[in-house]
Design an enzyme around this catalytic site. Sequence first.
Site, short mmCIF file in Angstrom:
data_model
loop_
_atom_site.label_atom_id
_atom_site.label_comp_id
_atom_site.label_asym_id
_atom_site.label_seq_id
_atom_site.Cartn_x
_atom_site.Cartn_y
_atom_site.Cartn_z
N ASN A 1 -0.02 11.53 12.09
CA ASN A 1 -0.76 10.45 11.41
C ASN A 1 -1.55 9.66 12.45
O ASN A 1 -1.46 9.93 13.64
CB ASN A 1 0.20 9.58 10.59
CG ASN A 1 1.23 8.90 11.47
OD1 ASN A 1 0.89 8.10 12.33
ND2 ASN A 1 2.50 9.26 11.29
N ASP B 1 7.20 10.88 6.52
CA ASP B 1 8.21 10.90 5.47
C ASP B 1 8.73 12.31 5.23
O ASP B 1 9.86 12.49 4.81
CB ASP B 1 7.63 10.34 4.17
CG ASP B 1 7.42 8.84 4.27
OD1 ASP B 1 8.29 8.16 4.83
OD2 ASP B 1 6.38 8.34 3.81
N LYS C 1 3.47 31.72 15.80
CA LYS C 1 2.22 31.16 15.27
C LYS C 1 1.84 31.87 13.98
O LYS C 1 1.83 33.10 13.92
CB LYS C 1 1.12 31.32 16.33
CG LYS C 1 -0.15 30.63 15.93
CD LYS C 1 -1.23 30.83 16.97
CE LYS C 1 -2.56 30.38 16.39
NZ LYS C 1 -3.68 30.97 17.10
N PRO D 1 14.79 11.94 7.54
CA PRO D 1 15.71 10.79 7.43
C PRO D 1 14.92 9.49 7.50
O PRO D 1 13.90 9.42 8.20
CB PRO D 1 16.62 10.93 8.66
CG PRO D 1 15.85 11.78 9.62
CD PRO D 1 15.00 12.69 8.78
N ASP D 2 15.34 8.49 6.77
CA ASP D 2 14.70 7.17 6.85
C ASP D 2 15.44 6.37 7.93
O ASP D 2 16.58 5.93 7.72
CB ASP D 2 14.77 6.46 5.50
CG ASP D 2 13.91 5.21 5.48
OD1 ASP D 2 13.89 4.49 6.51
OD2 ASP D 2 13.25 4.94 4.46
N ILE D 3 14.78 6.22 9.06
CA ILE D 3 15.45 5.61 10.23
C ILE D 3 15.74 4.13 9.97
O ILE D 3 16.85 3.65 10.22
CB ILE D 3 14.57 5.79 11.49
CG1 ILE D 3 14.30 7.28 11.71
CG2 ILE D 3 15.24 5.19 12.72
CD1 ILE D 3 13.17 7.58 12.67
N PHE E 1 8.30 -2.34 9.08
CA PHE E 1 6.87 -2.51 8.86
C PHE E 1 6.50 -1.85 7.54
O PHE E 1 7.14 -0.89 7.12
CB PHE E 1 6.07 -1.86 10.01
CG PHE E 1 5.89 -2.80 11.16
CD1 PHE E 1 6.96 -3.18 11.94
CD2 PHE E 1 4.63 -3.32 11.46
CE1 PHE E 1 6.81 -4.06 12.99
CE2 PHE E 1 4.46 -4.20 12.50
CZ PHE E 1 5.54 -4.58 13.28
N LYS F 1 9.87 -2.76 -0.59
CA LYS F 1 10.38 -2.03 0.58
C LYS F 1 11.51 -2.81 1.26
O LYS F 1 12.49 -2.24 1.70
CB LYS F 1 9.22 -1.81 1.56
CG LYS F 1 9.31 -0.53 2.33
CD LYS F 1 7.99 -0.17 3.00
CE LYS F 1 7.11 0.69 2.11
NZ LYS F 1 5.87 1.09 2.75
N LYS G 1 15.00 -0.89 1.60
CA LYS G 1 15.48 -0.45 2.91
C LYS G 1 16.67 -1.29 3.39
O LYS G 1 17.41 -0.86 4.25
CB LYS G 1 14.35 -0.54 3.94
CG LYS G 1 13.09 0.19 3.51
CD LYS G 1 12.76 1.31 4.44
CE LYS G 1 11.44 1.95 4.07
NZ LYS G 1 11.17 3.16 4.83
N1 CTP Z 1 10.47 4.28 8.47
C1 CTP Z 1 11.52 4.89 9.11
N2 CTP Z 1 11.82 6.19 8.85
C2 CTP Z 1 11.11 6.90 7.93
C3 CTP Z 1 10.03 6.28 7.27
C4 CTP Z 1 9.75 4.98 7.57
O1 CTP Z 1 12.17 4.25 9.93
N3 CTP Z 1 11.42 8.17 7.70
C5 CTP Z 1 10.18 2.87 8.73
C6 CTP Z 1 8.90 2.57 9.45
O2 CTP Z 1 9.07 2.53 10.84
C7 CTP Z 1 8.54 1.22 8.87
C8 CTP Z 1 9.08 1.24 7.47
O3 CTP Z 1 10.09 2.25 7.48
O4 CTP Z 1 9.19 0.18 9.56
C9 CTP Z 1 8.09 1.52 6.38
O5 CTP Z 1 7.64 2.80 6.44
P1 CTP Z 1 6.71 3.44 5.29
O6 CTP Z 1 6.49 4.85 5.65
O7 CTP Z 1 5.52 2.58 5.12
O8 CTP Z 1 7.64 3.28 4.03
P2 CTP Z 1 8.14 4.35 3.05
O9 CTP Z 1 9.58 4.10 2.83
O10 CTP Z 1 7.76 5.68 3.51
O11 CTP Z 1 7.40 3.98 1.71
P3 CTP Z 1 6.03 4.55 1.14
O12 CTP Z 1 5.85 5.93 1.66
O13 CTP Z 1 6.25 4.45 -0.29
O14 CTP Z 1 4.97 3.62 1.63
#
Ligand code: CTP
Length: 398
Positions: free
Chosen positions: A208, A276, A286, A304-306, A324, A338, A342
């Site tokens: 990204n 995500d 490749k 995983p959502d950290i 963020f 959010k 979270k």
């Molecule tokens: N984050 C994280 N791990 C992930 C995705 C997000 O730690 N796998 C953290 C980012 O560092 C940020 C916050 O979550 O602090 C928001 O991330 P964002 O991608 O904007 O939120 P999402 O939960 O993915 O929601 P959406 O995709 O609906 O915007």
Amino acid sequence: MLADKRILLIIGGGIAAYKSLELIRLLRKAGAAVTPVLTKAGAEFVTPLSVSALAGEKVYTQLFDLTDEAEMGHIQLSRLADLLVVAPATADLMAKMAQGRADDLASTLLLATDTPVLVAPAMNVRMWQHPATQRNIKALQGDGVRFIGPDEGEMACGEYGPGRMAEPAAILDAIQRALTAGPLVGKHVLVTSGPTHEPIDPVRYIANRSSGAQGTAIAAALRDLGARVTFVTGPATVPPPQGVQVVRVETARAMLAAVEAALPADAAVMAAAVADWRVAEESQSKIKKVAGAALPVLSFAENPDILKTVAQSLTHRPRLVVGFAAETDDVLAHAQAKLARKGCDWIVANDVSPETGIMGGAENAVTLISAAGSEAWPRLPKDEVARRLAQRIAAALG
Ligand code: CTP
């Protein structure tokens, strides 16, 4: 800048010892007095004469030197200083420090002191990366020892990687920071930053547009307030700040592992733009373009959502967890949702629509959201946003 400050400088045995001569010069130019201590191995690289000539003071080398003991005992020697600096710090000297050994003047001074200690490591990259050295670093950090560097680059031994001693000017900055009592002294703050790269095959990946600029500025601002900062960064375009512990990762899963390894922390600021999704099955070779064959189809798995993992941890949740929210529409509503989803304490929300120029730009316009409500900050340079946020974090950690 450093007038009335006394630095006890321990010069260990490494090729980087020559840079310590420049450090002495910079320290004296900044107004500091320097008490130099040369280890036996250090004296193989620089001479006592050049060290004492630059310091304008006697150089100490021996633990059992009767004249020195008569003039000043080794215990007082370390306590008279405002800061002990070890530059270069070899793997061996750090191992001794971690174990509390005292078999020469340098290690005895380090054990006998209650003065803050700053270490500038310098060693071969393999020695730096060895689990034993990494274990020692963690132990020393736990004891409150501060680190500056090492830098990454070409080494005297011909290898490349982390292990070069930080430049004298960067060590001087770190000394100045260490002597300025900030509100976050003694606090450990974890910062994630930059994008993640999720591999498709050995040469392609999904990424990204995050530059890492805001996360880097936040880490630097927290450092400037005295925090010990662990900076877990994806492949960002801006270089990481000096004077923080940098952990480089590529994928979301590696970022989670690095974050978990860095805990416990007093606060965590998750500024990384974590992917995500990852490609469910990374191809080990490749993916080839075959004439007439069907186009490749990528299927995804959830990463995983950290932030959520850390915020909802039952055992290692930092006191303050900041997330963020980078949104392109309904910024406030999405960010508030959010915060709840979270389980973090604050969300720093910003509008990253292309027309704002925020993603990859030098400025940011954020809204700070907490249970207490939301507060819109004016559009500011990212450094200034970082300073304000760091001040808020310091106030919250009290
Ligand atoms: N984050 C994280 N791990 C992930 C995705 C997000 O730690 N796998 C953290 C980012 O560092 C940020 C916050 O979550 O602090 C928001 O991330 P964002 O991608 O904007 O939120 P999402 O939960 O993915 O929601 P959406 O995709 O609906 O915007």
